[in-house]
Design a protein around this motif. Sequence first.
Motif, mmCIF file in Angstrom:
data_model
loop_
_atom_site.group_PDB
_atom_site.id
_atom_site.type_symbol
_atom_site.label_atom_id
_atom_site.label_comp_id
_atom_site.label_asym_id
_atom_site.label_seq_id
_atom_site.Cartn_x
_atom_site.Cartn_y
_atom_site.Cartn_z
ATOM 1 N N PRO A 452 0.814 -1.228 0.000
ATOM 2 C CA PRO A 452 0.000 0.000 0.000
ATOM 3 C C PRO A 452 0.844 1.274 0.000
ATOM 4 O O PRO A 452 1.952 1.314 0.543
ATOM 5 C CB PRO A 452 -0.809 -0.110 1.299
ATOM 6 N N ARG A 453 0.286 2.312 -0.610
ATOM 7 C CA ARG A 453 0.896 3.639 -0.546
ATOM 8 C C ARG A 453 0.599 4.277 0.808
ATOM 9 O O ARG A 453 -0.183 3.752 1.595
ATOM 10 C CB ARG A 453 0.369 4.512 -1.680
ATOM 11 N N ALA A 454 1.231 5.408 1.084
ATOM 12 C CA ALA A 454 1.090 6.053 2.394
ATOM 13 C C ALA A 454 -0.319 6.622 2.563
ATOM 14 O O ALA A 454 -0.881 7.202 1.632
ATOM 15 C CB ALA A 454 2.117 7.166 2.541
ATOM 16 N N PRO A 455 -0.916 6.476 3.748
ATOM 17 C CA PRO A 455 -2.195 7.138 4.025
ATOM 18 C C PRO A 455 -2.021 8.658 3.957
ATOM 19 O O PRO A 455 -0.906 9.183 4.095
ATOM 20 C CB PRO A 455 -2.538 6.680 5.445
ATOM 21 N N THR A 456 -3.107 9.366 3.773
ATOM 22 C CA THR A 456 -3.048 10.832 3.678
ATOM 23 C C THR A 456 -3.837 11.465 4.811
ATOM 24 O O THR A 456 -4.674 10.821 5.449
ATOM 25 C CB THR A 456 -3.612 11.308 2.328
ATOM 26 N N SER A 457 -3.543 12.745 5.053
ATOM 27 C CA SER A 457 -4.299 13.586 6.004
ATOM 28 C C SER A 457 -4.362 12.960 7.394
ATOM 29 O O SER A 457 -5.426 12.897 8.024
ATOM 30 C CB SER A 457 -5.716 13.840 5.482
ATOM 31 N N LEU A 458 -3.193 12.537 7.898
ATOM 32 C CA LEU A 458 -3.147 11.965 9.241
ATOM 33 C C LEU A 458 -3.253 13.079 10.282
ATOM 34 O O LEU A 458 -2.462 14.026 10.288
ATOM 35 C CB LEU A 458 -1.850 11.170 9.429
ATOM 36 N N VAL A 459 -4.229 12.980 11.182
ATOM 37 C CA VAL A 459 -4.461 13.967 12.236
ATOM 38 C C VAL A 459 -4.447 13.254 13.578
ATOM 39 O O VAL A 459 -5.074 12.198 13.736
ATOM 40 C CB VAL A 459 -5.805 14.698 12.049
ATOM 41 N N ALA A 460 -3.712 13.837 14.553
ATOM 42 C CA ALA A 460 -3.636 13.283 15.909
ATOM 43 C C ALA A 460 -4.334 14.234 16.872
ATOM 44 O O ALA A 460 -3.942 15.396 16.996
ATOM 45 C CB ALA A 460 -2.185 13.075 16.322
ATOM 46 N N THR A 461 -5.360 13.760 17.543
ATOM 47 C CA THR A 461 -6.118 14.566 18.499
ATOM 48 C C THR A 461 -5.911 13.992 19.892
ATOM 49 O O THR A 461 -6.268 12.836 20.159
ATOM 50 C CB THR A 461 -7.613 14.566 18.157
ATOM 51 N N ALA A 462 -5.324 14.814 20.777
ATOM 52 C CA ALA A 462 -4.966 14.343 22.111
ATOM 53 C C ALA A 462 -6.195 14.173 22.984
ATOM 54 O O ALA A 462 -7.168 14.928 22.889
ATOM 55 C CB ALA A 462 -3.981 15.302 22.767
ATOM 56 N N GLY A 463 -6.146 13.194 23.855
ATOM 57 C CA GLY A 463 -7.189 12.949 24.841
ATOM 58 C C GLY A 463 -6.560 12.507 26.139
ATOM 59 O O GLY A 463 -5.350 12.670 26.357
ATOM 60 N N ASN A 464 -7.357 11.936 27.022
ATOM 61 C CA ASN A 464 -6.878 11.491 28.321
ATOM 62 C C ASN A 464 -6.127 10.180 28.167
ATOM 63 O O ASN A 464 -6.721 9.132 27.907
ATOM 64 C CB ASN A 464 -8.059 11.313 29.283
#
Length: 744
Positions: A452-464
């Motif tokens: 597979p090619r690289a995923p796009t639009s990776l977003v990390a949202t912090a939580g507890n």
Amino acid sequence: MSYKPSRHRWIRTLLLALIAPLFVVVLPIPQAHASINNFVSKFHSNTMTDFAMSSSGKYQLLAVDGDGVYLSSNFGSSWTQVMSGDPAVSYYAKVAVSGDGSKMAIGAEPTADANSYAVPGDLYTSADYGATWTNKSVSKAWLGIRMSDDGTKMLAWTEVTATLASMLFYSTNSGTSWTQVTQYSGLMNWNDGAVSADGKIWWAQCSSCATPGLFRSTNGSTWTAKSPPHVPAGLHDLSVSTSGTTIFATGASNIYRSYDTGTTWTQIQTPNSGAVLADNISTSGTGRVVMLSGLNNFIYLSNDSGTTWIESTFNSDLNGQNLVAGSLGLRVSRDGTLLMADVQYGELYEQTIAFPTAPRAVAVSPLSTTSFFVSWSVPTSAGDGAITDYVIETSTNLSTWNTYKHSASTSTNVTFAGLTQGASYYYRITPVSAWGNGDSVTSRAFIPGPAPRAPTSLVATAGNAQVILTWNSVVETSPIQTYYVESSIDAGVTYIAFGHNATTDTTIAVTGLSNGSSYLFRVRGVSDGGYGTPTVSSAAIPRTTPDAPTFVWGNTTTTVVSLAWQAPSFNGGSAITDYVIRYSSNAGGSWTTYIDSVTAADTATITGLTNGVNYLFRVAAKNIAGTGPESSDSSQIMLQDIGPATIVISLPGGVRVAYKSTSVIITATVSQDGRVTFIVGTKRIPGCASLLTQSLSITCKWKPAVQGSVAIRATLKPTNTYYTPVNSADLSIGVARRTGVRGA
């Protein structure tokens, strides 16, 4: 399983006993045979007339000629007589047991005498695992009984005589009432039958009909001929699978098999390359395990629906002799692991067999975009005998399978090359042991192609203690099967894989993180083409709400409370941005949020409160994750309307005259205790400075030194600092010379 007509059974038994030694000479025991687990004798009595068992074999019912009926509820380990026999009247010829063993039936047959069929036998049923029995008073000379899994559908047939035809009956209410099948006439001889587990397919076998053969019905009333072709003498024995679609039958010493409820038939080869003459037959619920008795006095077992056979030996009490031809009743449990053989030497034999279990998993590793390395885990159990090989099959549609040809091997991997990118490939692995083929495992569809090619639009949202990752997938030739997720706490120097169930979701919560620590995340797709190119997220810091503040306290004035507290020991992994203050004026019955400006300071000035009212205060810290727990309540704090302190001075008796060089007592009376200083003119009176009041008063001893008018006053500095220091009013007195006193 079928038995020959039971008339004069005692004569046949006697003859068999007399001629049994001849079989040792005429039919010697073959020396070359494969030995499975030996059969074990489970019952010994007089000649047995019929045997039945539940689908698992736990409940077994056995009819013994002239002796009665015996029941076992523990796989034949022990037996209890549930019906006694009276040879002078009748004996119990045939038995049936439902799938779970709860329902049973016993058919009695009259004694073989001149009036044999003038006094037919009765039919008994039980609906409580054989504990109690009910006589259905259906008087017939019963030759066979079969029933469905739930015991409601029953099929039974009677014995034929020189003057009476065999009759076929069916019941749809557990034997309460019976209907005779009248579709066929003439001197019929029904000799075997079967009912599918769900009761939807009925089978009956006639050996002496106008057209001998096998007949099928879906309602018990209307029947259709479904015999194998070229069996002129009719069929001898019959056994069907749980669904009723797979059928095995013996006739003319041959074996016939149908996979479509008897519409089409295949004659399959008997054991020893067709040399064995087939007699009785029984199959498991799936039709895979088949048990066969041959006219050469041996039992044969098949684990592939009769395609191949293994000769079984067993230890008996026959002094080396084997079975007597034509005297076997066979039963195979639904799962094929329990085999029962009624030998009619007065012995019921049992054999348990174990097949290899299925391999535990099938996996592929791509060697290229068009080749796979296929592997599997060895079965948990090899069953009866070591695994000697694996049958490896491939398919592109799950309907047509191709066997991978190879030399016998216990290797658990194989390489397939020349595959087509984007095509689906299934793999089926079946272990092989000395007993036969075990259970198979079928893989999912494996699809070769590029990684597979690289995923796009990776977003990390912090939580507890976690970070939610989201991204966009990319369509691939070899579809993504799951995503490989990693985290780094050292700015990407090292990464640790995050364990999770395989999923094609493009959102995942990475848990088990440390609040306040900065993380990077790496996500890559995984397909049958391998691990893809990763995408790295921006830094994310897991956080939670702050802990509770501690030690809330306050000072008051007449109008405000100066509140203070100790900041939380842990800010939740994110800086504190504000504090939420609440107060209660009714001992905690209700609370009001104090509105103030946003600040991270650990103090606050509370205004707008009411004097004379006790207040409690609570404080909670706030950060980007939200508001944390509140502190413990403060002690009660009250605003008081204290007003100014007062001080008044006076001389004894209220006089305003003193005498020179004569001591006089000055008294100061105050509204708040504190320290008082007495002053004459502008000078402090010696010994009367900063005197601590007691009970709101203090005195000063003063001896005037001069005559004339003087002003006396006092100052008060209250102990309670909410009161400001205050001066008394001046007290003007006259100092006179005492007359008649020398030196005055």
